[in-house]
Design a protein around this motif. Structure first.
Motif, PDB file in Angstrom:
ATOM      1  N   GLY A   5       0.816  -1.217   0.000  1.00 14.34           N
ATOM      2  CA  GLY A   5       0.000   0.000   0.000  1.00 14.34           C
ATOM      3  C   GLY A   5       0.844   1.259   0.000  1.00 14.34           C
ATOM      4  O   GLY A   5       0.499   2.262  -0.645  1.00 14.34           O
ATOM      5  N   LEU A   6       1.982   1.216   0.695  1.00 12.31           N
ATOM      6  CA  LEU A   6       2.883   2.369   0.730  1.00 12.31           C
ATOM      7  C   LEU A   6       3.537   2.618  -0.626  1.00 12.31           C
ATOM      8  O   LEU A   6       3.736   3.765  -1.025  1.00 12.31           O
ATOM      9  CB  LEU A   6       3.959   2.158   1.805  1.00 12.31           C
ATOM     10  N   VAL A   7       3.860   1.533  -1.335  1.00 14.34           N
ATOM     11  CA  VAL A   7       4.405   1.693  -2.690  1.00 14.34           C
ATOM     12  C   VAL A   7       3.401   2.472  -3.547  1.00 14.34           C
ATOM     13  O   VAL A   7       3.759   3.449  -4.210  1.00 14.34           O
ATOM     14  CB  VAL A   7       4.723   0.326  -3.331  1.00 14.34           C
ATOM     15  N   ASP A   8       2.132   2.063  -3.500  1.00 16.83           N
ATOM     16  CA  ASP A   8       1.093   2.748  -4.287  1.00 16.83           C
ATOM     17  C   ASP A   8       0.929   4.205  -3.847  1.00 16.83           C
ATOM     18  O   ASP A   8       0.788   5.107  -4.680  1.00 16.83           O
ATOM     19  CB  ASP A   8      -0.250   2.025  -4.140  1.00 16.83           C
ATOM     20  N   ALA A   9       0.954   4.423  -2.536  1.00 15.50           N
ATOM     21  CA  ALA A   9       0.727   5.779  -2.009  1.00 15.50           C
ATOM     22  C   ALA A   9       1.843   6.732  -2.439  1.00 15.50           C
ATOM     23  O   ALA A   9       1.585   7.881  -2.814  1.00 15.50           O
ATOM     24  CB  ALA A   9       0.614   5.731  -0.485  1.00 15.50           C
ATOM     25  N   ALA A  67      20.673  -4.317   2.677  1.00 13.54           N
ATOM     26  CA  ALA A  67      20.539  -2.866   2.863  1.00 13.54           C
ATOM     27  C   ALA A  67      21.444  -2.127   1.879  1.00 13.54           C
ATOM     28  O   ALA A  67      21.038  -1.142   1.243  1.00 13.54           O
ATOM     29  CB  ALA A  67      20.886  -2.488   4.296  1.00 13.54           C
ATOM     30  N   GLU A  68      22.655  -2.618   1.747  1.00 17.76           N
ATOM     31  CA  GLU A  68      23.606  -1.954   0.863  1.00 17.76           C
ATOM     32  C   GLU A  68      23.155  -2.040  -0.600  1.00 17.76           C
ATOM     33  O   GLU A  68      23.247  -1.062  -1.352  1.00 17.76           O
ATOM     34  CB  GLU A  68      25.010  -2.530   1.092  1.00 17.76           C
ATOM     35  N   ARG A  69      22.627  -3.203  -1.008  1.00 21.28           N
ATOM     36  CA  ARG A  69      22.146  -3.359  -2.382  1.00 21.28           C
ATOM     37  C   ARG A  69      20.943  -2.459  -2.656  1.00 21.28           C
ATOM     38  O   ARG A  69      20.818  -1.883  -3.741  1.00 21.28           O
ATOM     39  CB  ARG A  69      21.760  -4.824  -2.657  1.00 21.28           C
ATOM     40  N   VAL A  70      20.044  -2.357  -1.684  1.00 24.24           N
ATOM     41  CA  VAL A  70      18.816  -1.564  -1.870  1.00 24.24           C
ATOM     42  C   VAL A  70      19.152  -0.093  -2.100  1.00 24.24           C
ATOM     43  O   VAL A  70      18.672   0.530  -3.055  1.00 24.24           O
ATOM     44  CB  VAL A  70      17.877  -1.732  -0.659  1.00 24.24           C
ATOM     45  N   ILE A  71      19.976   0.469  -1.220  1.00 24.04           N
ATOM     46  CA  ILE A  71      20.299   1.899  -1.344  1.00 24.04           C
ATOM     47  C   ILE A  71      21.126   2.153  -2.604  1.00 24.04           C
ATOM     48  O   ILE A  71      20.870   3.105  -3.355  1.00 24.04           O
ATOM     49  CB  ILE A  71      21.024   2.404  -0.079  1.00 24.04           C
ATOM     50  N   ALA A  72      22.093   1.277  -2.872  1.00 23.00           N
ATOM     51  CA  ALA A  72      22.926   1.451  -4.069  1.00 23.00           C
ATOM     52  C   ALA A  72      22.075   1.388  -5.339  1.00 23.00           C
ATOM     53  O   ALA A  72      22.251   2.190  -6.268  1.00 23.00           O
ATOM     54  CB  ALA A  72      24.024   0.390  -4.113  1.00 23.00           C
ATOM     55  N   ALA A  73      21.134   0.452  -5.387  1.00 26.73           N
ATOM     56  CA  ALA A  73      20.275   0.304  -6.569  1.00 26.73           C
ATOM     57  C   ALA A  73      19.399   1.533  -6.761  1.00 26.73           C
ATOM     58  O   ALA A  73      19.203   2.014  -7.886  1.00 26.73           O
ATOM     59  CB  ALA A  73      19.411  -0.953  -6.433  1.00 26.73           C
ATOM     60  N   GLY A  74      18.864   2.062  -5.658  1.00 29.64           N
ATOM     61  CA  GLY A  74      18.024   3.252  -5.742  1.00 29.64           C
ATOM     62  C   GLY A  74      18.790   4.460  -6.251  1.00 29.64           C
ATOM     63  O   GLY A  74      18.318   5.207  -7.121  1.00 29.64           O
ATOM     64  N   VAL A  75      20.011   4.639  -5.731  1.00 28.82           N
ATOM     65  CA  VAL A  75      20.826   5.788  -6.150  1.00 28.82           C
ATOM     66  C   VAL A  75      21.242   5.622  -7.608  1.00 28.82           C
ATOM     67  O   VAL A  75      21.225   6.582  -8.394  1.00 28.82           O
ATOM     68  CB  VAL A  75      22.055   5.936  -5.223  1.00 28.82           C
ATOM     69  N   GLU A  76      21.585   4.392  -7.988  1.00 27.04           N
ATOM     70  CA  GLU A  76      22.006   4.146  -9.372  1.00 27.04           C
ATOM     71  C   GLU A  76      20.860   4.387 -10.349  1.00 27.04           C
ATOM     72  O   GLU A  76      21.042   5.027 -11.393  1.00 27.04           O
ATOM     73  CB  GLU A  76      22.502   2.700  -9.497  1.00 27.04           C
ATOM     74  N   ARG A  77      19.661   3.902 -10.007  1.00 20.90           N
ATOM     75  CA  ARG A  77      18.524   4.026 -10.931  1.00 20.90           C
ATOM     76  C   ARG A  77      17.913   5.425 -10.907  1.00 20.90           C
ATOM     77  O   ARG A  77      17.598   5.993 -11.949  1.00 20.90           O
ATOM     78  CB  ARG A  77      17.451   2.990 -10.565  1.00 20.90           C
ATOM     79  N   PHE A  78      17.728   5.969  -9.709  1.00 21.57           N
ATOM     80  CA  PHE A  78      16.948   7.212  -9.585  1.00 21.57           C
ATOM     81  C   PHE A  78      17.768   8.427  -9.146  1.00 21.57           C
ATOM     82  O   PHE A  78      17.255   9.543  -9.149  1.00 21.57           O
ATOM     83  CB  PHE A  78      15.790   7.005  -8.609  1.00 21.57           C
ATOM     84  N   GLY A  79      18.996   8.201  -8.702  1.00 20.25           N
ATOM     85  CA  GLY A  79      19.891   9.322  -8.421  1.00 20.25           C
ATOM     86  C   GLY A  79      19.856   9.886  -7.021  1.00 20.25           C
ATOM     87  O   GLY A  79      20.680  10.739  -6.675  1.00 20.25           O
ATOM     88  N   ARG A  80      18.927   9.417  -6.183  1.00 20.56           N
ATOM     89  CA  ARG A  80      18.805  10.025  -4.850  1.00 20.56           C
ATOM     90  C   ARG A  80      17.949   9.145  -3.940  1.00 20.56           C
ATOM     91  O   ARG A  80      17.328   8.185  -4.401  1.00 20.56           O
ATOM     92  CB  ARG A  80      18.215  11.427  -4.944  1.00 20.56           C
ATOM     93  N   VAL A  81      17.920   9.514  -2.648  1.00 21.78           N
ATOM     94  CA  VAL A  81      17.017   8.876  -1.679  1.00 21.78           C
ATOM     95  C   VAL A  81      16.469   9.987  -0.790  1.00 21.78           C
ATOM     96  O   VAL A  81      17.231  10.686  -0.128  1.00 21.78           O
ATOM     97  CB  VAL A  81      17.751   7.839  -0.796  1.00 21.78           C
ATOM     98  N   ASP A  82      15.146  10.174  -0.821  1.00 20.14           N
ATOM     99  CA  ASP A  82      14.531  11.256  -0.049  1.00 20.14           C
ATOM    100  C   ASP A  82      13.794  10.768   1.187  1.00 20.14           C
ATOM    101  O   ASP A  82      13.710  11.479   2.186  1.00 20.14           O
ATOM    102  CB  ASP A  82      13.559  12.028  -0.940  1.00 20.14           C
ATOM    103  N   THR A  83      13.217   9.570   1.091  1.00 24.62           N
ATOM    104  CA  THR A  83      12.430   9.031   2.201  1.00 24.62           C
ATOM    105  C   THR A  83      12.758   7.558   2.359  1.00 24.62           C
ATOM    106  O   THR A  83      12.915   6.836   1.372  1.00 24.62           O
ATOM    107  CB  THR A  83      10.919   9.187   1.918  1.00 24.62           C
ATOM    108  N   LEU A  84      12.849   7.124   3.607  1.00 28.24           N
ATOM    109  CA  LEU A  84      12.966   5.700   3.924  1.00 28.24           C
ATOM    110  C   LEU A  84      11.833   5.346   4.872  1.00 28.24           C
ATOM    111  O   LEU A  84      11.678   5.982   5.920  1.00 28.24           O
ATOM    112  CB  LEU A  84      14.307   5.404   4.596  1.00 28.24           C
ATOM    113  N   VAL A  85      11.024   4.352   4.487  1.00 26.33           N
ATOM    114  CA  VAL A  85       9.996   3.839   5.401  1.00 26.33           C
ATOM    115  C   VAL A  85      10.422   2.445   5.852  1.00 26.33           C
ATOM    116  O   VAL A  85      10.446   1.498   5.065  1.00 26.33           O
ATOM    117  CB  VAL A  85       8.604   3.776   4.734  1.00 26.33           C
TER     118      VAL A  85
END
Length: 237
Positions: free
Chosen positions: A21-25, A61-79
């Protein structure tokens, strides 16, 4: 579509229930989303990147953050939504129970939050939301759950500590503390008994929790808050 300038949310425990549900929101808010869980399937949705792995392992954890930065360039929110809940009398808990609950609820929170905070500080700000449980503040003899209190209680205290540590650096940290919510964790035949435990006489909906997280996302003056979404449990019985 260029992803630069678009905000990015990382959501753990994202394959089902509140996490899905959070992904959709967050997609509705216009965020790109990095969604992770042990069992999450690859996604062909625009703006959604899935990363499979056990959040109790720091490599995940390391793969998740690295993948997000590589694909989208940033991380603004972590739930930090991933959680394990095992309700047993205290002396019935096994070493495996202890390892499972502390692995996801504490270790799973710790490393991914460190990595996310580092990126947020470099960007000049961000937001962390931790999902806890109302049992932390209101123990109930009908639901013996010391491991939930030990781990999610620690998370609740860490929420305030992080909020104050980074208050001057553009980082907000909040928590949502749910009561009993209708998810696949609770079989249909238990719903009446669980509803009776809530002062309002019913269980919460998954949307109650996602709405609370999105409220916090859009509340720039709110940090260090433990938002109880629990049908009155935190107020009393």
């Amino acid at each position: 579509m260029s992803t630069q300038g678009r905000k990015v949310a990382v959501i753990t425990g994202a394959s089902q229930g509140i996490g899905a549900g959070l992904v959709d929101a967050y997609r509705k808010l216009g965020y790109a989303v990095v969604a992770t869980s042990r069992t999450i399937a690859p996604s062909n949705r625009a703006g959604v990147l899935t990363v499979q792995g056990d959040i109790a392992e720091t490599a995940t954890a390391e793969r998740v953050i690295a993948a997000g930065v590589e694909r989208f360039g940033r991380v603004d929110t972590l739930v930090n939504n991933a959680g394990v809940f095992i309700a047993k009398p205290f002396t019935d808990y096994t070493q495996d129970d202890y390892a499972a609950v502390t692995g996801v609820n504490l270790t799973g929170f710790f490393r991914i939050t460190q990595l996310a905070v580092a990126h947020m500080l470099a960007q000049g700000g961000g937001h962390i939301v931790n999902v806890t449980t109302s049992l932390v503040d209101n123990a109930d003899s009908r639901v013996p759950s010391v491991l939930a209190s030990l781990t999610k209680g620690g998370l609740q205290s860490a929420t305030k500590s992080l909020a104050i540590e980074y208050a001057m650096r553009g980082l907000r940290v909040n928590a949502v503390s749910p009561g009993t919510i209708k998810t696949s964790m609770h079989p249909e035949e238990t719903h009446d008994a669980l509803a009776a435990l809530q002062p309002v006489g019913r269980m919460g909906e998954q949307s109650d929790i996602t709405d609370a997280v999105i409220y916090l996302e859009n509340a720039p003056f709110v940090t260090g808050e433990i938002l109880h979404v629990d049908g009155g449990v935190s107020a009393g019985h």
